[in-house]
Design a protein around this motif. Structure first.
Motif, PDB file in Angstrom:
ATOM      1  N   PRO A 126       0.841  -1.203   0.000  1.00 19.58           N
ATOM      2  CA  PRO A 126       0.000   0.000   0.000  1.00 19.58           C
ATOM      3  C   PRO A 126       0.878   1.256   0.000  1.00 19.58           C
ATOM      4  O   PRO A 126       1.875   1.340   0.722  1.00 19.58           O
ATOM      5  N   VAL A 127       0.511   2.222  -0.833  1.00 20.58           N
ATOM      6  CA  VAL A 127       1.234   3.493  -0.911  1.00 20.58           C
ATOM      7  C   VAL A 127       0.244   4.604  -0.599  1.00 20.58           C
ATOM      8  O   VAL A 127      -0.796   4.727  -1.274  1.00 20.58           O
ATOM      9  N   ALA A 128       0.556   5.423   0.422  1.00 16.21           N
ATOM     10  CA  ALA A 128      -0.359   6.481   0.834  1.00 16.21           C
ATOM     11  C   ALA A 128      -0.557   7.472  -0.297  1.00 16.21           C
ATOM     12  O   ALA A 128       0.392   7.877  -0.976  1.00 16.21           O
ATOM     13  N   GLY A 129      -1.814   7.850  -0.501  1.00 14.84           N
ATOM     14  CA  GLY A 129      -2.142   8.772  -1.580  1.00 14.84           C
ATOM     15  C   GLY A 129      -1.780  10.209  -1.231  1.00 14.84           C
ATOM     16  O   GLY A 129      -1.546  10.555  -0.079  1.00 14.84           O
ATOM     17  N   GLU A 130      -1.729  11.099  -2.254  1.00 17.07           N
ATOM     18  CA  GLU A 130      -1.446  12.515  -2.071  1.00 17.07           C
ATOM     19  C   GLU A 130      -2.636  13.326  -2.573  1.00 17.07           C
ATOM     20  O   GLU A 130      -3.511  12.813  -3.282  1.00 17.07           O
ATOM     21  N   GLY A 131      -2.652  14.561  -2.239  1.00 15.55           N
ATOM     22  CA  GLY A 131      -3.719  15.433  -2.680  1.00 15.55           C
ATOM     23  C   GLY A 131      -4.879  15.432  -1.711  1.00 15.55           C
ATOM     24  O   GLY A 131      -4.825  14.885  -0.602  1.00 15.55           O
ATOM     25  N   ALA A 132      -5.982  16.016  -2.172  1.00 20.42           N
ATOM     26  CA  ALA A 132      -7.130  16.205  -1.281  1.00 20.42           C
ATOM     27  C   ALA A 132      -7.783  14.894  -0.892  1.00 20.42           C
ATOM     28  O   ALA A 132      -8.216  14.706   0.240  1.00 20.42           O
ATOM     29  N   SER A 133      -7.839  13.951  -1.839  1.00 18.78           N
ATOM     30  CA  SER A 133      -8.556  12.690  -1.533  1.00 18.78           C
ATOM     31  C   SER A 133      -7.743  11.762  -0.663  1.00 18.78           C
ATOM     32  O   SER A 133      -8.294  10.929   0.043  1.00 18.78           O
ATOM     33  N   ARG A 134      -6.400  11.913  -0.724  1.00 19.80           N
ATOM     34  CA  ARG A 134      -5.499  11.024   0.036  1.00 19.80           C
ATOM     35  C   ARG A 134      -5.802   9.547  -0.256  1.00 19.80           C
ATOM     36  O   ARG A 134      -5.561   8.688   0.564  1.00 19.80           O
ATOM     37  N   SER A 135      -6.376   9.272  -1.422  1.00 24.84           N
ATOM     38  CA  SER A 135      -6.742   7.893  -1.756  1.00 24.84           C
ATOM     39  C   SER A 135      -5.472   7.056  -1.958  1.00 24.84           C
ATOM     40  O   SER A 135      -4.551   7.498  -2.668  1.00 24.84           O
ATOM     41  N   PRO A 136      -5.394   5.839  -1.367  1.00 22.21           N
ATOM     42  CA  PRO A 136      -4.170   5.036  -1.479  1.00 22.21           C
ATOM     43  C   PRO A 136      -4.026   4.418  -2.865  1.00 22.21           C
ATOM     44  O   PRO A 136      -4.998   4.257  -3.612  1.00 22.21           O
ATOM     45  N   HIS A 137      -2.803   4.063  -3.177  1.00 23.26           N
ATOM     46  CA  HIS A 137      -2.497   3.290  -4.363  1.00 23.26           C
ATOM     47  C   HIS A 137      -1.786   2.003  -3.921  1.00 23.26           C
ATOM     48  O   HIS A 137      -1.291   1.918  -2.795  1.00 23.26           O
ATOM     49  N   TYR A 138      -1.742   1.056  -4.849  1.00 26.53           N
ATOM     50  CA  TYR A 138      -1.130  -0.221  -4.511  1.00 26.53           C
ATOM     51  C   TYR A 138      -0.069  -0.567  -5.544  1.00 26.53           C
ATOM     52  O   TYR A 138      -0.324  -0.552  -6.764  1.00 26.53           O
ATOM     53  N   LEU A 139       1.129  -0.874  -5.008  1.00 19.38           N
ATOM     54  CA  LEU A 139       2.252  -1.290  -5.850  1.00 19.38           C
ATOM     55  C   LEU A 139       2.317  -2.811  -5.826  1.00 19.38           C
ATOM     56  O   LEU A 139       2.457  -3.429  -4.762  1.00 19.38           O
ATOM     57  N   GLY A 140       2.199  -3.413  -7.013  1.00 16.87           N
ATOM     58  CA  GLY A 140       2.276  -4.876  -7.105  1.00 16.87           C
ATOM     59  C   GLY A 140       3.564  -5.319  -7.751  1.00 16.87           C
ATOM     60  O   GLY A 140       3.948  -4.788  -8.800  1.00 16.87           O
ATOM     61  N   ILE A 141       4.253  -6.276  -7.134  1.00 20.40           N
ATOM     62  CA  ILE A 141       5.499  -6.832  -7.675  1.00 20.40           C
ATOM     63  C   ILE A 141       5.322  -8.336  -7.769  1.00 20.40           C
ATOM     64  O   ILE A 141       5.064  -8.996  -6.756  1.00 20.40           O
ATOM     65  N   GLN A 142       5.429  -8.885  -8.973  1.00 26.18           N
ATOM     66  CA  GLN A 142       5.167 -10.319  -9.146  1.00 26.18           C
ATOM     67  C   GLN A 142       6.252 -11.003  -9.959  1.00 26.18           C
ATOM     68  O   GLN A 142       6.944 -10.374 -10.766  1.00 26.18           O
ATOM     69  N   ARG A 143       6.382 -12.295  -9.677  1.00 27.78           N
ATOM     70  CA  ARG A 143       7.279 -13.157 -10.452  1.00 27.78           C
ATOM     71  C   ARG A 143       6.493 -14.375 -10.905  1.00 27.78           C
ATOM     72  O   ARG A 143       5.627 -14.870 -10.176  1.00 27.78           O
ATOM     73  N   ASP A 144       6.808 -14.879 -12.071  1.00 28.16           N
ATOM     74  CA  ASP A 144       6.214 -16.134 -12.546  1.00 28.16           C
ATOM     75  C   ASP A 144       7.025 -17.291 -11.953  1.00 28.16           C
ATOM     76  O   ASP A 144       8.189 -17.494 -12.312  1.00 28.16           O
ATOM     77  N   VAL A 145       6.403 -18.004 -11.022  1.00 31.37           N
ATOM     78  CA  VAL A 145       7.115 -19.110 -10.348  1.00 31.37           C
ATOM     79  C   VAL A 145       6.528 -20.452 -10.759  1.00 31.37           C
ATOM     80  O   VAL A 145       6.631 -21.441 -10.031  1.00 31.37           O
ATOM     81  N   SER A 146       5.922 -20.512 -11.941  1.00 31.61           N
ATOM     82  CA  SER A 146       5.328 -21.775 -12.402  1.00 31.61           C
ATOM     83  C   SER A 146       6.365 -22.877 -12.511  1.00 31.61           C
ATOM     84  O   SER A 146       6.153 -24.023 -12.088  1.00 31.61           O
ATOM     85  N   ALA A 147       7.533 -22.520 -13.074  1.00 35.98           N
ATOM     86  CA  ALA A 147       8.585 -23.536 -13.224  1.00 35.98           C
ATOM     87  C   ALA A 147       9.101 -23.985 -11.859  1.00 35.98           C
ATOM     88  O   ALA A 147       9.353 -25.179 -11.630  1.00 35.98           O
TER      89      ALA A 147
END
Length: 505
Positions: free
Chosen positions: A100-121
């Motif tokens: 979770p990344v805290a939002g900026e501005g009047a709404s202060r709405s959060p954003h989400y940073l997703g980091i993924q790896r393909d681990v099928s193998a």
């Protein structure tokens, strides 16, 4: 935070091998990096503005998504795995971290940073390794042997079902260490340190109420991959000891039963021969007295001139017949059973006799206690005769506690070092005891003071004394504190010269 060169952070994110995406509070994708496009098959223009659910394969359990949203809505980082779908519909397993990344501005709405790896193998490899491990473990578990793999420090890395059962049978102790101690004369640590091996070594392990268990044990050192991190760049493999132990208890018990039966038969043969010798020698002794008196009376009458001529011939015939009878009795005395003189373990002899006398002891309702001294010097003797001696003493004790009026039926057998350096066997009973006046007579042939008649000629203790005389031993009759009888037998320690010669003792 230090000032970074303009564009450096964006360049780093664009260069990452992990897929990166940024979404708003509703899950709408705002940004993806090239690795994200490569993993999912979607171009940036195809996913930006769409919800992350476009990647859902619909096979991830709902509880996983519920946990993820609950965690990130609370401002915490979530890490887990989702089963996603590429653009071409092929599934892949994403190892995902959502920050979770805290939002900026009047709404202060959060954003989400997703980091993924393909681990099928990786998942396929993990499942393959797990399947191979399960297969090996299943094969090991059904193997009809006790198996364990130990590292260089003696820690059990792998074991099978038979090993676990044996561990339970011996009270939770580690069977591997019991095996190692048995094949290394008690120094298991040195066995491991010197990386010794063994091949079909016979091992006996006490299993509590189940009695002894026998195994043939083999130990072989094998190369293994070292799991510790600091061995990553080292080519030298680890070493582990593979123990394979075959349970031969049934075979050994059958052998022990056959051995016990043979010892029982041999002891009975020796006791019968000894008994016959004592009976015939006693009969010779009993007949010799009257014949000596008759010869003395005849001589006195002849010297006094008072022998009636009519009696002279019958008296002479009686003396001649008596002498012939004594000669035939002496010739009938059997010779002792030939046995070599060997160094013997008294504890083993007592145990062997107890094994084949257990039926009589149980039938008579006698409580038998065995108190051996673990380490005793060897004695020189003939095994069969000494077993006969011990059997006679136990028989005598069983007879004693079976006398009328005896309330407790207990026998205690002890082995210990004698005061003079030899070995003593002590048999105590809770019977009526032996009066002081009879303690010498009980060793005479035909003497018996039992109130309960057993149809025996009273030769047992006479046999015991004769065997001890041949072995240079001693026998002493004492009273116990409770009023019973204690018989103490002393045997001299091993005589190397006598054993070398092999002659009589």
């Amino acid at each position: 935070m230090p000032n970074l060169p303009q564009g450096l952070l964006a360049h780093v994110i664009e260069s990452l091998a992990s897929g990166v995406s940024i979404a708003d509070a509703a899950g709408t994708i705002l940004y993806v990096n090239p690795a994200f496009q490569q993993i999912t098959g979607y171009a940036a223009a195809e996913v930006i503005g769409r919800n992350h659910s476009v990647l859902s394969y619909k096979k991830t359990p709902p509880r996983v998504y519920e946990d993820m949203w609950r965690t990130i809505a609370g401002g915490r980082v979530w890490t887990g795995r989702l089963l996603n779908r590429r653009k071409d519909g092929a599934p892949y397993l994403a190892d995902l971290k959502v920050v979770p990344v805290a939002g900026e501005g009047a709404s202060r709405s959060p954003h989400y940073l997703g980091i993924q790896r393909d681990v099928s193998a990786e998942m396929g490899l993990e499942r393959h390794v797990a399947a191979q491990k399960a297969l090996i473990e299943n094969i090991i578990d059904v193997a009809p042997v006790v198996m364990a793999l130990l590292n260089e420090h003696g820690k059990v890395l792998i074991d099978n079902h038979a090993y676990k059962v044996l561990m339970a049978d011996i009270g939770g102790e580690e069977p591997a260490w019991e095996f190692l101690k048995a094949v290394s004369d008690g120094d298991a640590a040195r066995f491991l340190l010197e990386r010794r091996e063994c091949d079909s070594a016979e091992v006996k392990i006490e299993a509590g109420r189940l009695g002894p268990r026998w195994f043939t044990c083999s130990g072989l050192w094998i190369d293994t991959a070292r799991p510790d991190v600091d061995s990553f760049y080292e080519a030298a493999p680890g070493r582990a000891l593979l123990l394979v132990c075959l349970d031969v208890t049934a075979r050994m018990r059958a052998f022990q039963q056959a051995k016990t039966s043979a010892i029982r038969a041999r002891t009975a043969e020796i006791q019968q021969a000894q008994g016959m010798r004592e009976v015939l020698q006693g009969a010779v002794y009993q007949l010799q007295g009257p014949l000596n008196m008759l010869a003395a009376a005849t001589a006195m009458m002849e010297r006094g001139g008072g022998l009636n001529p009519a009696l002279a011939r019958p008296l002479s015939e009686v003396q001649t017949a008596g002498a012939e009878t004594l000669a035939r009795l002496r010739d009938s005395v059997p010779h002792g059973v030939a046995e070599p003189v060997l160094p013997l373990n008294v504890n083993e002899l007592v145990r062997e006799v107890m094994d084949f006398m257990v039926d009589r002891v149980l039938a008579e309702g006698v409580a038998l206690s065995w108190l051996p001294t673990a380490v005793l010097p060897a004695v020189s003797g003939r095994a069969g005769q000494l077993r006969t001696l011990i059997k006679v003493l136990i028989d005598n004790a069983v007879d004693a506690v079976g006398e009328p009026g005896v309330s407790e039926r207990g026998i205690v057998i002890e082995t210990r070092r004698g005061a003079g350096g030899g070995v003593e066997v002590v048999v105590s009973d809770s019977g009526p005891g032996v009066p002081p006046a009879d303690r010498a007579r009980i060793f005479e042939p035909f003497f018996s003071d039992w109130r309960r008649w057993r149809g025996r000629p009273g030769m047992g203790l006479a046999i015991a004394q004769n065997i001890l005389t041949e072995h240079g031993g001693t026998i002493d009759v004492q009273a116990t504190a409770e009023g019973g009888c204690r018989i103490v037998v002393g045997l001299p320690v091993e005589d190397a010269a006598l054993i070398t010669r092999g002659d009589g003792v």
